[in-house]
Design an enzyme around this catalytic site. Structure first.
Site, PDB file in Angstrom:
ATOM      1  N   MET A 171       0.787  -1.216   0.000  1.00 31.97           N
ATOM      2  CA  MET A 171       0.000   0.000   0.000  1.00 31.97           C
ATOM      3  C   MET A 171       0.824   1.273   0.000  1.00 31.97           C
ATOM      4  SD  MET A 171      -3.187  -0.339   2.317  1.00 31.97           S
ATOM      5  CE  MET A 171      -1.854  -1.088   3.268  1.00 31.97           C
ATOM      6  N   PRO A 172       2.167   1.147   0.011  1.00 32.87           N
ATOM      7  CA  PRO A 172       2.942   2.400   0.018  1.00 32.87           C
ATOM      8  C   PRO A 172       2.560   3.305  -1.153  1.00 32.87           C
ATOM      9  CG  PRO A 172       4.390   0.515   0.360  1.00 32.87           C
ATOM     10  CD  PRO A 172       3.050  -0.041  -0.014  1.00 32.87           C
ATOM     11  N   TYR A 173       2.657   4.604  -0.904  1.00 31.86           N
ATOM     12  CA  TYR A 173       2.393   5.595  -1.942  1.00 31.86           C
ATOM     13  C   TYR A 173       3.657   6.431  -2.119  1.00 31.86           C
ATOM     14  CZ  TYR A 173       1.032   9.946  -4.072  1.00 31.86           C
ATOM     15  OH  TYR A 173       1.003  11.050  -4.886  1.00 31.86           O
TER      16      TYR A 173
ATOM     17  N   VAL B  23       1.806   2.270  -5.037  1.00 32.97           N
ATOM     18  CA  VAL B  23       1.364   3.233  -6.040  1.00 32.97           C
ATOM     19  C   VAL B  23       2.465   4.294  -6.207  1.00 32.97           C
ATOM     20  CG1 VAL B  23      -0.313   5.057  -6.550  1.00 32.97           C
ATOM     21  CG2 VAL B  23      -1.080   2.893  -5.571  1.00 32.97           C
TER      22      VAL B  23
END
Lengths: 68, 68, 68, 68, 68, 68
Positions: B1-3, B41
């Site tokens: 889920m890192p952005y 993302v």
């Protein structure tokens, strides 16, 4: 090393105006933080007035209404 | 889920170079965080050299001066 | 000069893990852009799982449910 | 005073769609925070599908593959 | 309406220093853009030196090394 | 795939309020963009009122003055 992101509505900012923003904001930051040889980085984003909302309304629409 | 948001100066980055950045950075993040099935993302912003300041000066001006 | 902002959920990332992210991501960027002496800046934000939403739901809640 | 930045892939969002996003998101924020006279600011960034990566791959490439 | 985000390393900035940054940067922006009644918004993020990387290395490590 | 960053002043937002913001904003975005199975990501940042400036003044100071 400070990093600064400035978002303004897109309205024909000249290269000179951008230069003044970069120079002036860097000076303020470095003066307050009181350090030499900092590498302040500034990025200016120019945003279409259709893509900027304030109080639930597009800036483009607000301006149209105010100019009527 | 890192952005992840990556800002680089606009200088004709090819689709392939962007693909490599996206692939490589995702691999580093997922490797360090050591998890499978993460949905990393990445958004790349290409910024005009007039809109990027460093040490109080536009990148466009710095480059001009350095090339004189 | 690239600037990179990485947002991950807050879950006890060690100083070493952060160092690896910074080192690895910088290497990818500088390799793809193929320039020496770039000053890549990276900022990592660790975000509370209550403050991170995905598909309309907090990560904290999703994890609770998945662990039941 | 909340500030909201929304990033979506660039795909011909109409002025009306942007207006609806701005109006709807502002309403949600002001409703939950339960205050009058807030000056919510929203900025929408439309990002090229070449510049958006997910799970290590460009959105432009993912879409091509999915449409084959 | 300009929106400005300032990221600095966390090192005991006083309330007064933050006030000066906010006042000074707002003055520069409004002066260059030459408009009255703008509602400039500024957000200052203070970032842990473990979470800030420059040239592939954490600021916390660079400082340790430089002080040895 | 939309990515949304929401910045609000830090004032004891409950987990429930954050959940409502995440749920409500996601619903607006997915409704307007009219697509199923989007993976909207939302990150909420809570900002100290000393670190938030509006019209050249800290929010903490503005509130003090207004309450006198």
């Amino acid at each position: 090393m400070p990093y600064i992101n400035i978002k303004v509505t897109k309205e024909n900012l000249s290269q000179k105006q951008k230069a003044k923003i970069i120079e002036g904001v860097t000076a303020v930051i470095e003066d307050v933080l009181d350090k030499k040889k900092r590498t302040t980085v500034i990025i200016i984003d120019e945003v279409d007035t259709d893509n900027w909302g304030i109080q639930g309304e597009q800036v483009s629409i607000r301006r149209q209404r105010n100019n009527e």
